[in-house]
Motif scaffolding. Structure first.
Motif, mmCIF file in Angstrom:
data_model
loop_
_atom_site.group_PDB
_atom_site.id
_atom_site.type_symbol
_atom_site.label_atom_id
_atom_site.label_comp_id
_atom_site.label_asym_id
_atom_site.label_seq_id
_atom_site.Cartn_x
_atom_site.Cartn_y
_atom_site.Cartn_z
ATOM 1 N N UNK A 100 0.772 -1.306 -0.046
ATOM 2 C CA UNK A 100 0.164 0.050 0.075
ATOM 3 C C UNK A 100 0.784 1.275 -0.013
ATOM 4 N N UNK A 101 2.263 1.281 0.300
ATOM 5 C CA UNK A 101 2.805 2.516 0.354
ATOM 6 C C UNK A 101 4.276 1.878 0.083
ATOM 7 N N UNK A 102 5.157 3.087 -0.585
ATOM 8 C CA UNK A 102 6.505 2.738 -0.866
ATOM 9 C C UNK A 102 7.191 2.301 0.365
ATOM 10 N N UNK A 103 8.118 1.419 -0.094
ATOM 11 C CA UNK A 103 8.793 0.767 1.132
ATOM 12 C C UNK A 103 10.445 1.280 0.978
ATOM 13 N N UNK A 104 10.853 2.083 2.013
ATOM 14 C CA UNK A 104 12.038 2.764 1.834
ATOM 15 C C UNK A 104 13.124 1.907 2.809
ATOM 16 N N UNK A 105 14.320 1.703 2.290
ATOM 17 C CA UNK A 105 15.394 0.751 3.176
ATOM 18 C C UNK A 105 15.552 1.553 4.471
ATOM 19 N N UNK A 119 15.353 -9.288 4.751
ATOM 20 C CA UNK A 119 16.713 -8.806 4.815
ATOM 21 C C UNK A 119 17.087 -7.554 5.489
ATOM 22 N N UNK A 120 15.901 -6.372 5.113
ATOM 23 C CA UNK A 120 15.862 -5.130 5.745
ATOM 24 C C UNK A 120 15.367 -4.972 7.320
ATOM 25 N N UNK A 121 15.106 -6.088 7.698
ATOM 26 C CA UNK A 121 14.695 -6.278 9.120
ATOM 27 C C UNK A 121 13.377 -5.831 9.396
ATOM 28 N N UNK A 122 12.399 -6.035 8.354
ATOM 29 C CA UNK A 122 10.977 -5.566 8.404
ATOM 30 C C UNK A 122 9.996 -6.696 8.926
ATOM 31 N N UNK A 123 9.352 -6.773 9.955
ATOM 32 C CA UNK A 123 8.373 -7.933 10.488
ATOM 33 C C UNK A 123 7.110 -7.528 9.871
ATOM 34 N N UNK A 124 6.741 -6.583 9.564
ATOM 35 C CA UNK A 124 5.375 -6.038 8.996
ATOM 36 C C UNK A 124 5.207 -5.344 7.730
ATOM 37 N N UNK A 125 4.299 -5.458 7.013
ATOM 38 C CA UNK A 125 4.243 -4.540 5.894
ATOM 39 C C UNK A 125 2.631 -4.009 5.616
ATOM 40 N N UNK A 126 2.520 -2.784 5.246
ATOM 41 C CA UNK A 126 1.183 -2.168 4.965
ATOM 42 C C UNK A 126 0.761 -2.656 3.555
ATOM 43 N N UNK A 127 -0.459 -3.199 3.650
ATOM 44 C CA UNK A 127 -0.975 -3.609 2.276
ATOM 45 C C UNK A 127 -2.528 -3.312 2.225
ATOM 46 N N UNK A 128 -2.736 -3.364 0.820
ATOM 47 C CA UNK A 128 -4.209 -3.062 0.803
ATOM 48 C C UNK A 128 -5.248 -4.380 1.274
ATOM 49 N N UNK A 129 -6.443 -3.981 1.735
ATOM 50 C CA UNK A 129 -7.268 -5.108 2.409
ATOM 51 C C UNK A 129 -7.571 -6.076 0.971
ATOM 52 N N UNK A 130 -7.912 -7.075 1.614
ATOM 53 C CA UNK A 130 -8.335 -8.053 0.762
ATOM 54 C C UNK A 130 -9.797 -7.670 -0.103
ATOM 55 N N UNK A 131 -9.822 -7.829 -1.235
ATOM 56 C CA UNK A 131 -11.121 -7.771 -2.085
ATOM 57 C C UNK A 131 -11.874 -8.933 -2.007
ATOM 58 N N UNK A 132 -13.031 -8.665 -2.032
ATOM 59 C CA UNK A 132 -14.271 -9.758 -1.727
ATOM 60 C C UNK A 132 -14.835 -9.842 -3.137
#
Length: 422
Positions: free
Chosen positions: A49-54, A175-188
């Motif tokens: 859902x958003x750009x991921x910067x290192x 590898x960047x140490x990220x345990x969670x990501x922000x994503x769009x909700x699932x479509x139905x």
């Protein structure tokens, strides 16, 4: 749920090309706004859902790419072997320590480079002489080393918003140490089939009845795109039944997807049912297999707003092809993903084929290596749109553009592997 205007897919022409269809389903489509944070282990297949910067350099420190010996390049004799005493040992995970000029340090893959060293000789390229190492000439400064940030510098774009998360993207995030990501909700997505001739697998077959395969095909394809599926079963060929199912499904779903009943026959009730429950921009694609495709918006009770509807043909192969070229890009865009048309790869045709001008055709093929070693595509002998084994026994599709009318053996053709379409 995503809300679409009633004229979202308005189209006044007769036949759409594949490109026009792609433009039609994505041009004015606003993606779902809701997002959520998911663990990295649950992120595969979701839309970022958003750009991921290192947040850190990758790798985070200067390290060795091989097992070998770290040295100062300035200590090497130009054009001749160099003999250096081995003055230390650094394993992966240990502090780098320092090194004295005129010494080599035993080092292992991934270990931090000792302060002052800048080059690594692979262990298989050197000879040992007691506590000394003999280094061959010809190695460039910085060889077999990985500088901090060589892969990705801190603050650089690692993954762009709109990307579908793949195992490779998961690897980078980890590898960047990220345990969670922000994503769009699932479509139905709600799915149903239509037809008095259909029964679900496992039920007894009546006279002149068939097992419904399309509903299960579509559900599997939808889940591969990271969406949730509601199976509405099989609707009988009754206008009221189809209309009522559409009205009931619209408020809780982002898309209603059907197969069968979108043509113009007396027993094709989907078109009329959609018009009764919302608005329909009925189109036909200039594509084979799969010409009859309907698209519209089902009312949800909000003024001028509704839920998307797509009706696919009834033949199983046509369902697969039209899903790939209409539904897949639509769901990707609605989920906030970047829509990219699959790039057909050139292969050599090992068959002759004639087609109508102005229509794009997809031929099911098997890839084999020719006598000269070149990859060639061989047409499956049975190509009816209802022959399901023509999908399970082949590797992909040869795409024949609208201007083409004839293919001869030896011609270069565009090949799309099934993995690119699902």
């Amino acid at each position: 749920m995503a809300q679409l205007s009633s004229d979202q897919f308005a189209f006044g022409g007769n036949l759409l090309t594949v490109e026009e269809a792609l433009e039609r389903v994505t041009a004015r489509l606003a993606p779902v706004a809701e997002t959520e944070r998911v663990s990295l282990s649950q992120a595969d297949g979701r839309i970022l859902a958003e750009d991921l910067l290192a947040p850190v350099d990758l790798p985070p420190f200067f390290n060795s790419a091989v097992d070998g010996y770290a040295v100062r390049f300035a200590d090497l004799r130009p054009g001749a072997e160099t003999l250096l005493p081995v003055g230390g040992r650094v394993a992966a995970g240990a502090g780098p320590g320092g090194s004295e000029a005129g010494q080599a340090v035993r080092i292992f893959t991934g270990a931090a480079m000792p302060d002052g060293t800048d080059t690594v000789f692979m262990q298989e390229d050197v000879r040992l002489d007691g506590a000394r190492v003999i280094l061959p000439p010809g190695l460039a400064v910085g060889a077999n080393c990985r500088p901090a940030g060589e892969d990705l510098a801190r603050g650089a774009l690692a993954l762009a918003a709109g990307r579908r998360i793949t195992p490779e993207a998961v690897a980078l995030a980890a590898a960047l140490g990220l345990g969670h990501l922000t994503v769009r909700r699932r479509l139905k997505v709600a799915v149903f089939s239509t037809g008095d001739e259909l029964v679900s697998p496992g039920a007894p077959l009546g006279p002149a009845q068939l097992y419904d395969s399309n509903r299960f095909t579509l559900a599997a394809l939808i889940r591969r795109l990271g969406a949730d599926v509601t199976d509405l079963g099989i609707l009988r060929d009754r206008h009221e039944a189809v209309r009522d199912a559409l009205v009931a499904a619209a408020p809780g779903h982002d898309l209603i997807l059907t197969s069968g009943g979108v043509s113009t026959g007396e027993e094709d009730h989907v078109k009329a049912a959609v018009e009764a429950a919302g608005t329909l921009s009925l189109w036909r694609l200039a594509i084979k297999p799969g010409r009859p495709v309907a698209m519209g918006v089902i009312n949800t009770g909000r003024e001028g707003q509704g839920t998307a509807f797509i009706g696919l043909p009834g033949n199983p192969v046509a369902v697969f092809v039209t899903f790939a070229h209409v539904v897949r890009p639509f769901l990707t865009a609605l989920a906030g993903g970047t829509v990219e048309r699959p790039l057909a790869l050139p292969v050599r045709a090992a068959f002759a084929y004639s087609k109508k001008q102005g229509r794009r055709e997809y031929v099911r093929v098997i890839l084999r290596r020719g006598a000269d070693g070149m990859i060639e595509a061989r047409k499956y002998p049975r190509d009816g749109a209802g022959v399901i084994t023509s999908l399970t026994a082949t590797h992909g599709l040869v795409e024949l553009p609208e201007p083409v009318t004839r293919i001869e053996p030896g011609d270069s053709v565009g090949y799309l592997a099934y993995e690119m379409l699902r």
